[in-house]
Design an enzyme around this catalytic site. Structure first.
Site, PDB file in Angstrom:
ATOM      1  N   LYS A 124      50.011  26.480  36.803  1.00  0.00           N
ATOM      2  CA  LYS A 124      51.062  27.487  36.679  1.00  0.00           C
ATOM      3  C   LYS A 124      52.331  27.080  37.413  1.00  0.00           C
ATOM      4  CE  LYS A 124      48.928  31.866  35.521  1.00  0.00           C
ATOM      5  NZ  LYS A 124      48.856  33.286  35.868  1.00  0.00           N
ATOM      6  N   LYS A 207      42.656  26.312  26.167  1.00  0.00           N
ATOM      7  CA  LYS A 207      42.151  27.687  26.284  1.00  0.00           C
ATOM      8  C   LYS A 207      43.013  28.677  25.493  1.00  0.00           C
ATOM      9  CE  LYS A 207      42.998  30.207  29.927  1.00  0.00           C
ATOM     10  NZ  LYS A 207      43.115  30.853  31.235  1.00  0.00           N
ATOM     11  N   LYS A 210      47.047  34.456  26.689  1.00  0.00           N
ATOM     12  CA  LYS A 210      48.109  35.390  26.338  1.00  0.00           C
ATOM     13  C   LYS A 210      49.477  34.769  26.569  1.00  0.00           C
ATOM     14  CE  LYS A 210      46.395  37.838  30.387  1.00  0.00           C
ATOM     15  NZ  LYS A 210      45.460  38.880  30.713  1.00  0.00           N
TER      16      LYS A 210
HETATM   17  P1  TYM Z   1      42.878  36.922  33.422  1.00  0.00           P
HETATM   18  O1  TYM Z   1      43.678  38.169  33.411  1.00  0.00           O
HETATM   19  O2  TYM Z   1      43.563  35.641  33.130  1.00  0.00           O
HETATM   20  O3  TYM Z   1      41.652  37.061  32.428  1.00  0.00           O
HETATM   21  C1  TYM Z   1      40.774  38.176  32.490  1.00  0.00           C
HETATM   22  C2  TYM Z   1      39.352  37.742  32.195  1.00  0.00           C
HETATM   23  O4  TYM Z   1      39.316  37.147  30.898  1.00  0.00           O
HETATM   24  C3  TYM Z   1      38.725  35.859  30.978  1.00  0.00           C
HETATM   25  N1  TYM Z   1      39.371  34.974  29.994  1.00  0.00           N
HETATM   26  C4  TYM Z   1      38.706  34.249  29.106  1.00  0.00           C
HETATM   27  N2  TYM Z   1      37.396  34.117  28.858  1.00  0.00           N
HETATM   28  C5  TYM Z   1      37.024  33.284  27.854  1.00  0.00           C
HETATM   29  N3  TYM Z   1      37.918  32.589  27.109  1.00  0.00           N
HETATM   30  C6  TYM Z   1      39.254  32.685  27.321  1.00  0.00           C
HETATM   31  N4  TYM Z   1      40.120  32.009  26.573  1.00  0.00           N
HETATM   32  C7  TYM Z   1      39.698  33.557  28.362  1.00  0.00           C
HETATM   33  N5  TYM Z   1      40.917  33.896  28.839  1.00  0.00           N
HETATM   34  C8  TYM Z   1      40.692  34.762  29.848  1.00  0.00           C
HETATM   35  C9  TYM Z   1      38.995  35.389  32.398  1.00  0.00           C
HETATM   36  O5  TYM Z   1      38.082  34.392  32.807  1.00  0.00           O
HETATM   37  C10 TYM Z   1      38.833  36.679  33.164  1.00  0.00           C
HETATM   38  O6  TYM Z   1      37.469  36.932  33.433  1.00  0.00           O
HETATM   39  N6  TYM Z   1      42.381  36.003  38.311  1.00  0.00           N
HETATM   40  C11 TYM Z   1      41.865  36.777  37.195  1.00  0.00           C
HETATM   41  C12 TYM Z   1      41.974  38.268  37.383  1.00  0.00           C
HETATM   42  C13 TYM Z   1      41.373  38.787  38.635  1.00  0.00           C
HETATM   43  C14 TYM Z   1      39.980  38.936  38.899  1.00  0.00           C
HETATM   44  C15 TYM Z   1      39.911  39.489  40.193  1.00  0.00           C
HETATM   45  C16 TYM Z   1      38.832  38.649  38.153  1.00  0.00           C
HETATM   46  C17 TYM Z   1      42.040  39.211  39.733  1.00  0.00           C
HETATM   47  N7  TYM Z   1      41.177  39.644  40.672  1.00  0.00           N
HETATM   48  C18 TYM Z   1      38.678  39.766  40.791  1.00  0.00           C
HETATM   49  C19 TYM Z   1      37.602  38.939  38.753  1.00  0.00           C
HETATM   50  C20 TYM Z   1      37.541  39.491  40.045  1.00  0.00           C
HETATM   51  C21 TYM Z   1      42.666  36.420  35.955  1.00  0.00           C
HETATM   52  O7  TYM Z   1      43.768  35.955  36.017  1.00  0.00           O
HETATM   53  O8  TYM Z   1      42.078  36.794  34.788  1.00  0.00           O
END
Ligand code: TYM
Length: 347
Positions: A124, A207, A210
């Site tokens: 990022k 991957k 969004k």
């Molecule tokens: P984020 O917002 O990027 O994504 C949310 C969840 O979706 C999963 N994900 C995917 N799984 C499979 N294939 C994909 N292409 C894909 N894109 C996204 C992510 O693995 C995630 O589970 N840092 C985290 C958010 C967060 C969090 C937390 C998660 C903040 N605090 C505490 C768990 C516990 C994030 O950016 O997810």
């Protein structure tokens, strides 16, 4: 008779925490890798706490009005997908100050070197790390705080969050060691199923995200049935028919991605999907996948649209969830202040 040995983790009851950033509309990746599994965990009867992590979202620029809108849309997606706000705690992060408070403590526990090794930070921040926000660098400490403020023991996520959860474990272990306590659980990542890493429809080695500039690369939870079908029809593939063994997908990332998506949507194993479609051309497989995707996603989109017509009701649900979350996190974070040596005489 001797006492049974108390392993450090026995004092923590099973509790799930997970979060999604409201930094854009949710994708099929978020749905299959996270949301669908959040619902399954709720329905298994485990205590579940789910959060729209708006404080994480602002580590990169967000238009304030859009952020509010996306947070409501995220909450609508959770509910439409099957999260029941009476059974799960559902809220947005900034309503519970314990997250930011514990994140500060963890900023003082985590080491610069640990953060610098995070691949998400490197991706990022890119070549211009000097211009990235300090919040983006410290992001994993806030994530650890999200989880540990609830003494959560299990965290369902997609594959891309694995490294952050390892860091959460390191922070918990270092805190426990530094202060000679057995206070934080060492969390277990739950990375399970056929779709822990849903890939771009334009490039099976990247991957689905969004933030990808190409809307064709992803299915959004707000897409219409026509958009979903068209994106699947145009998804990148190779000229070969589907193989008759899972190993046959090994060097075929685009084909493997579509098969994984099918398996996750249908609730089948990849082996089952291969058995059903062995030898099929994409001309046959893609329409079957499009039909399945529309059948599974259209009801969610319809329900999201209905919920979005009443934003005040969504805000009310998030507020109530925030109060329930606060009731769990407050005493835990108060104990942390005591452990680290803060005077708390206003209580
Ligand atoms: P984020 O917002 O990027 O994504 C949310 C969840 O979706 C999963 N994900 C995917 N799984 C499979 N294939 C994909 N292409 C894909 N894109 C996204 C992510 O693995 C995630 O589970 N840092 C985290 C958010 C967060 C969090 C937390 C998660 C903040 N605090 C505490 C768990 C516990 C994030 O950016 O997810």
């Amino acid at each position: 008779m001797s006492e049974p040995v108390q392993t450090p983790q026995t004092q923590f009851k099973p509790r799930i925490f997970s979060g999604i950033q409201p930094s854009g509309g949710l994708t099929l990746g978020n749905y299959l890798g996270a949301l669908k599994r959040f619902v399954e965990k709720q329905d298994e009867g485990i205590e579940t706490i789910y959060c729209l992590v708006d404080l994480h979202a602002i580590t990169v620029w967000q238009d304030p009005e859009k952020l509010r809108q996306q947070t409501r849309e995220g909450a609508a997606a959770f509910i439409a997908a099957g999260i029941d706000p009476a059974r799960s705690v559902l809220f947005n992060q900034s309503q519970v100050t314990a997250h930011a408070e514990l994140a500060w403590i963890f900023n003082c526990v985590a080491r610069m070197g640990w953060m610098g090794r995070m691949t998400q930070w490197k991706d990022k921040a890119g070549k211009n790390a000097e211009a990235a926000s300090l919040g983006l660098f410290a992001y994993p400490a806030l994530m650890a705080a999200d989880i540990l403020a609830y003494h959560a023991t299990m965290v369902p996520v997609g594959e891309d969050q694995k490294q952050h959860l390892e860091l959460t474990r390191d922070i918990a272990i270092k805190f426990n060691n530094d202060f000679k306590v057995d206070f934080f659980p060492v969390v277990e990542p739950l990375i399970e199923g056929a779709a822990t890493r849903v890939m771009s429809l334009r490039d099976g080695t990247k991957k689905m995200s969004k933030s990808d500039p190409s809307d064709q690369s992803r299915i959004n939870l707000t897409d219409t049935a026509d958009q979903i079908a068209s994106k699947i029809r145009k998804a990148k593939t190779d000229p070969e028919p589907l193989p008759d063994t899972v190993e046959g997908l090994k060097d075929r990332p685009d084909a493997r991605n579509l098969v994984n998506i099918y398996a996750a949507l249908a609730g089948h194993t990849v082996e089952q999907v291969i058995a059903d479609f062995a030898g099929a051309q994409f001309g046959t497989f893609k329409p079957a996948l499009a039909d399945l995707a529309v059948a599974k996603l259209a009801p969610i989109t319809t329900e999201m649209n209905r919920l979005m017509k009443d934003p005040a009701e969504i805000d009310r649900i998030l507020g109530q969830g925030g109060e329930r979350a606060e009731a769990i996190a407050r005493p835990i974070v108060d104990q942390v202040y005591d452990i680290v040596g803060m005077i708390r005489s206003r209580r």
